[in-house]
Design an enzyme around this catalytic site. Sequence first.
Site, PDB file in Angstrom:
ATOM      1  N   LYS A   1     -32.078  10.610  32.560  1.00 53.20           N
ATOM      2  CA  LYS A   1     -31.814  10.274  31.161  1.00 53.20           C
ATOM      3  C   LYS A   1     -32.368  11.400  30.299  1.00 53.20           C
ATOM      4  O   LYS A   1     -33.570  11.468  30.020  1.00 53.20           O
ATOM      5  CB  LYS A   1     -32.474   8.945  30.798  1.00 53.20           C
ATOM      6  CG  LYS A   1     -31.972   8.360  29.494  1.00 53.20           C
ATOM      7  CD  LYS A   1     -30.515   7.938  29.603  1.00 53.20           C
ATOM      8  CE  LYS A   1     -29.977   7.420  28.285  1.00 53.20           C
ATOM      9  NZ  LYS A   1     -28.545   7.148  28.355  1.00 53.20           N
TER      10      LYS A   1
ATOM     11  N   SER B   1     -23.651   5.524  28.537  1.00 54.67           N
ATOM     12  CA  SER B   1     -24.827   4.769  28.153  1.00 54.67           C
ATOM     13  C   SER B   1     -24.413   3.463  27.469  1.00 54.67           C
ATOM     14  O   SER B   1     -23.752   2.633  28.080  1.00 54.67           O
ATOM     15  CB  SER B   1     -25.732   5.629  27.259  1.00 54.67           C
ATOM     16  OG  SER B   1     -27.081   5.265  27.435  1.00 54.67           O
TER      17      SER B   1
END
Length: 573
Positions: free
Chosen positions: A193, A382
């Site tokens: 991430k 996401s």
Amino acid sequence: MFIFKILKNIVIFLIKQIAKICLFFVILGVIILGIFNYLSPKKEVAEIRNNSYLQLDLSRKYNENGVNPLEYFNPGGIDFYQLLKSIDKAKIDPRIKGIFINVDESILNRAQIEEIGEKLKEFRKTSKKVYIYGANLDNKNYILSVYGDKIIMPPSASSTVNLTGYFMETPYFKKLSDLVGVKFNVIHVGDYKSYGENYVKDKMSKEYKENISRILDKVYENFIKTVSIERKIDEKTLNERILNGKLMVATPKDLLKYNMIDKLQYLEDFIKEKGKDNFVSVDDYVKEGLVRKGENYKEKIGIIYLEGEIHYKDNGSGFKDKITPESFEEKFNRALEDKDIKGIILRINSPGGSALASDIIYNQIKNSPKPVYISIGKVAASGGYYISSGGSKIFADKESLTGSIGVVSLIPNVEELVKKLDINLESLQKGKYASIYSLTSKFTEEDREKLYRSNELVYKEFLNRVSTSRNIKMEDLEKIAQGKVWLGEEAVKIGLIDKIGGLEDTIKEMGKDLKLSKYSVKEMKTQESINNILNSYMGPMMTVQDILSLKINKKIEKNDLYFKPLMYYPYEI
């Protein structure tokens, strides 16, 4: 000191008033122009003669958000779906002899290029021709050009060619942040991430480099394969020429020599050759087509466009595309209440955003009494993928970006900057962690751990939603999650999506699954009122006032992209 304080207040007041006046006249000008356009005589639908060429202008934006506020006063602009349908209609229209596309200054994204490319391939199966013109070619507009029968460039050495592998650079701000005294505490859950790492690192992380390099390599590989097939050029030879730099800062004559274009001709000569009056704009063609043959079957498939960052609330920041639970619910409920709509397609272009907003929208989709299919455009990563996973079937283009299952929080801190400015801030606190979101208090390891545990719960919830919806075992999902980003063609192999295909492929699949022999498509566009439009214009004005009034802290606290858990992947490929 008192005099200086008065002068400071006078200066701030004057700046605020000037900002207000400037923005007022901008708003007034737009309204007057809009009213003028609305009241002025409407242009008659152009007559389309035989042997016409449909002209596509790719330098303009074809909306996929279902609304263009500026069209409130002057309706008539076409969206991306209508652009696709115009090519379909031209294919069977006896008056249309071919299609002409000027690819200079194209702003289409990769997904749109894929979908238009497929349409052009279908169009070329007829005896009709597709002509492509470009004075300047690069990887992005050349990949669309190869779907034409003829690629034309001007016979000029000043016309540029830049075909290469790839080049991407990302600024890292840690040293600058340390110097200025503005720091970001970035809390990631998911090793890959990467959002926000450039605020806390001075170079690219191993995980981000690995992820982004894989994607860029795959996109380049697709480019080589597509050009090789469409232009009938040996793949190895093409790759060597490009990587050796022979097609960087090259000329049209170089491309002609390598069989990468077909003709050297100036644009005005080409238009004269085909007949200036034989070109019809796609806008005129769509208007004429709708007037003449507006098919309207009773049974319908509804399309809802979700484009932009995901926010919990609309903060009135102008016309920037955004998705909120409220705006989604308004369109979704209209589709559910329409008895003629048998199924709903969500066309998603979103890098994500608020975790809470994503979960609320996911829940609405998952509990829909009507089938919901997903068409991923440029990106649904996401939070965008969180929403997508609620659909019964997910489609994406080969180079759509998706995945990025992970959570991140950004907590800005200006403690050092405040010290450098010699400002003394006095605070009162009662309760542990009461200052955890403060911009100026020290952010401790204990604070970090507290927020990490909170984000970890959000991440686990994300995993559970995807595992249940996509029927992927948790241990398998963990391997492809961790914030990793995938292209559509990779995502279909690991179960994150169901099929490779564009918006029309999704529509056709839903029609087939619902056993609809004849149906229409209804776009659920946002119903904007003049009041909402004016409020959108007022958003930036309020931001200026707040900054000048030193209300920065409150504005940041209300921004979904700070402090709160994020599901976000805002990078371009």
